[in-house]
Scaffold this active site. Sequence first.
Site: not given
Length: 149
Positions: A9, A49, A57, A85, A91, A102, A112, A115, A126
Amino acid sequence: MERTFIMIKPDGVQRGLVGEVIGRFEAKGFTLVGLKLMSVSKELAEEHYDVHKERPFFGSLVEFICSSPVVAMVWEGDGVVASARKLIGATNPLSAEPGTIRGDFGVSVGRNLIHGSDAIETAQREISLWFNEKELSSWEPTAKTWLYE
């Protein structure tokens, strides 16, 4: 071979963590098959998203993803979705284990860093949003024989 979508991100790009993130996936033995640095359109961010569109949010998340370039990637390997993951961590960076991306670099939920697809089906969706087939390379690293039986 299983594939997953990973996005560094804007905060991860701006903080200079691209190499660190890529290095962790390479060290795990996954194969990078797609990579691009890009500015994200509002339309793409909203579609990506979409599952969060009713959440409070959503607007700020879309705005954030569009605020600065991201690094979009496709990684390949056995069990790559679940393993990615685990590499990424929870998250909320405050809940993420040390040793995860993270946990080591994240500061807050809204920043964070990264993704990662949460399921094989999500990864397929995706990947098709962010990449076309010509942007993905199928290749076999020489290290593969040292990773898989």
